[in-house]
Scaffold this active site. Structure first.
Site, PDB file in Angstrom:
ATOM      1  N   HIS A 197       5.128   5.488   2.216  1.00  0.00           N
ATOM      2  CA  HIS A 197       5.416   6.742   2.926  1.00  0.00           C
ATOM      3  C   HIS A 197       6.415   6.499   4.061  1.00  0.00           C
ATOM      4  O   HIS A 197       7.287   7.303   4.326  1.00  0.00           O
ATOM      5  CB  HIS A 197       4.137   7.350   3.510  1.00  0.00           C
ATOM      6  N   HIS A 209       0.106  -3.702   6.513  1.00  0.00           N
ATOM      7  CA  HIS A 209      -1.160  -3.596   7.245  1.00  0.00           C
ATOM      8  C   HIS A 209      -2.331  -4.177   6.442  1.00  0.00           C
ATOM      9  O   HIS A 209      -3.410  -4.332   6.960  1.00  0.00           O
ATOM     10  CB  HIS A 209      -1.453  -2.142   7.612  1.00  0.00           C
ATOM     11  N   CYS A 218      -7.604  -2.859   3.125  1.00  0.00           N
ATOM     12  CA  CYS A 218      -7.246  -1.442   3.162  1.00  0.00           C
ATOM     13  C   CYS A 218      -7.812  -0.710   1.955  1.00  0.00           C
ATOM     14  O   CYS A 218      -8.692   0.125   2.075  1.00  0.00           O
ATOM     15  CB  CYS A 218      -5.726  -1.260   3.265  1.00  0.00           C
ATOM     16  N   SER A 263       0.677   3.772   1.834  1.00  0.00           N
ATOM     17  CA  SER A 263       1.083   4.251   3.167  1.00  0.00           C
ATOM     18  C   SER A 263       2.280   3.475   3.712  1.00  0.00           C
ATOM     19  O   SER A 263       3.036   4.005   4.534  1.00  0.00           O
ATOM     20  CB  SER A 263      -0.073   4.301   4.169  1.00  0.00           C
ATOM     21  N   CYS A 311       0.842  -1.199   0.000  1.00  0.00           N
ATOM     22  CA  CYS A 311       0.000   0.000   0.000  1.00  0.00           C
ATOM     23  C   CYS A 311       0.875   1.246   0.000  1.00  0.00           C
ATOM     24  O   CYS A 311       2.004   1.230   0.471  1.00  0.00           O
ATOM     25  CB  CYS A 311      -0.875  -0.037   1.250  1.00  0.00           C
TER      26      CYS A 311
HETATM   27 ZN   LIG Z   1      -3.082   0.850   3.203  1.00  0.00          ZN
END
Ligand SMILES: [Zn+2]
Ligand SMILES: [Zn+2]
Length: 360
Positions: free
Chosen positions: A43, A60, A163, A40, A38
């Site tokens: 990041h 996650h 997610c 994130s 993902c």
């Molecule tokens: Zn995510």
């Protein structure tokens, strides 16, 4: 057991051997089958967001099979197929009772420990940080983060629900509650943006206008149901939207996380329209819109995790997938073994993959 460990931001992640303690009270040990890469995660890896808790086991979005349950666990059993939820759904707090499980007060993701403060992962006796740690062969999480699902759907596909799908589809159906026939603009057609498109299709939106700078992503948006396309690298987005919608869209979703693109989304809506910020903003950044435009019944709306109620939403989303009405195969554009970890994020940056799913 192997896991992807972030040791320093901006440095390639290595797959390393780690140890994992068994589940304690209310906790569950899960064997991972699929885990989605993902933005994130990126990041954190890249250093775009400050991140102090290293060494850290990433991941996650994931799905797997329950291997062991700790004392007091009642919602899952050994052998169950499960998807990880970003948020706990304790079922006891005010927000859970109020149908806002995404805002569960027992949410601890980002603390990089279990709710008790325990850290079950270690390496040579040194404890590691982790949240859900879905980029590991096995992980231990509280049962409140797991949703038991039907077993006839491949777990490498089902993981995407946890997610990206929940966030995108939920932003449209749960949060904005888009009405049939609405005109919808989606700015940013990555892993989550694609699911905003899917949400708009499920809402029976009229025109579904996909905006991106990458042709591949616009093509992907078409494959999941977008009806109109704007190449933001070549065209004036707001002007095109005004032309296509006769003066502004009913809804515009920003799925990137920049103040400029939230503003662009806001400028795309008509009086009475709604601008929804789905993208994760960088810390400390303000969102500004012209007051007089806002005055005309326009709404700026935030949404975290698609106003998701994981135990309610994951099962119907999987039912839709099984009936061919929600697309997951098209989203998982690549499947890679966890050893090809860094390559997956290179793809993400090059815009050549919507979602890579890691297998173990
Ligand atoms: Zn995510
Ligand atoms: Zn709760």
């Amino acid at each position: 057991m192997r896991a992807a460990i972030l040791r320093e931001q901006g440095v390639p992640v290595k797959i390393e051997q780690v140890d994992l303690d068994g589940p304690e009270q209310g906790e569950v040990r899960v064997q991972l089958v699929g885990a989605g890469a993902c933005h994130s995660d990126y990041h954190r890896i890249s250093g775009h967001v400050d991140f102090g808790t290293v060494p850290y086991i990433l991941g996650h979005e994931g799905s797997g099979i329950v291997k062991e349950v700790g004392p007091g666990v009642s919602t899952v059993a050994v052998g169950d197929h499960v998807i990880f939820s970003l948020t706990a759904q304790c079922g006891r707090c005010r927000n859970c009772h109020d149908g806002k499980a995404n805002l569960c007060e027992f949410w601890v993701l980002g603390k990089a420990t279990l709710p008790t403060g325990r850290r079950p992962f270690s390496q040579d006796g040194v404890e590691l940080y982790a949240d859900l740690a879905t980029f590991a062969e096995e992980t231990v999480v509280p049962e409140t983060y797991l949703v038991k699902i039907r077993e006839d759907i491949p777990l490498e596909k089902a993981c995407l629900i946890g997610c990206g799908v929940m966030t995108g589809v939920g932003a449209v159906l749960n949060r904005a509650k888009v009405e049939a026939g609405s005109t919808v603009v989606i700015i940013g057609c990555g892993g989550v943006g694609m699911n905003v498109v899917q949400g708009a299709v499920l809402a029976n939106a009229g025109k579904i206008i996909a905006v991106d700078k990458v042709q591949f992503k616009l093509d992907m948006a078409e494959s999941v149901g977008a009806t109109h396309f704007i190449d933001a690298s070549k065209e004036d987005v707001v002007k095109r939207v005004m032309d296509l919608t006769n003066g502004g869209a009913d809804y515009a979703f920003e799925v990137i996380g920049f103040p400029q693109t939230v503003r662009q989304a806001f400028d795309c809506i008509r009086p009475g329209g709604t601008c929804v910020m789905v993208g994760v903003p960088f810390k400390g950044q303000d969102i500004a819109v012209p007051g007089m435009k806002l005055f005309w019944d326009r709404t700026v709306m935030g949404t975290f995790y698609g106003a998701g109620r994981p135990k309610t939403d994951f099962p119907w989303m999987l039912d839709l997938y099984q009936d061919g009405r929600l697309k997951l195969d098209e989203l998982a554009t690549k499947v890679r073994p966890i050893e090809e970890f860094n390559e997956a994020f290179d793809d993400m940056n090059a815009g050549t993959a919507i979602r890579t799913v890691f297998t173990f």
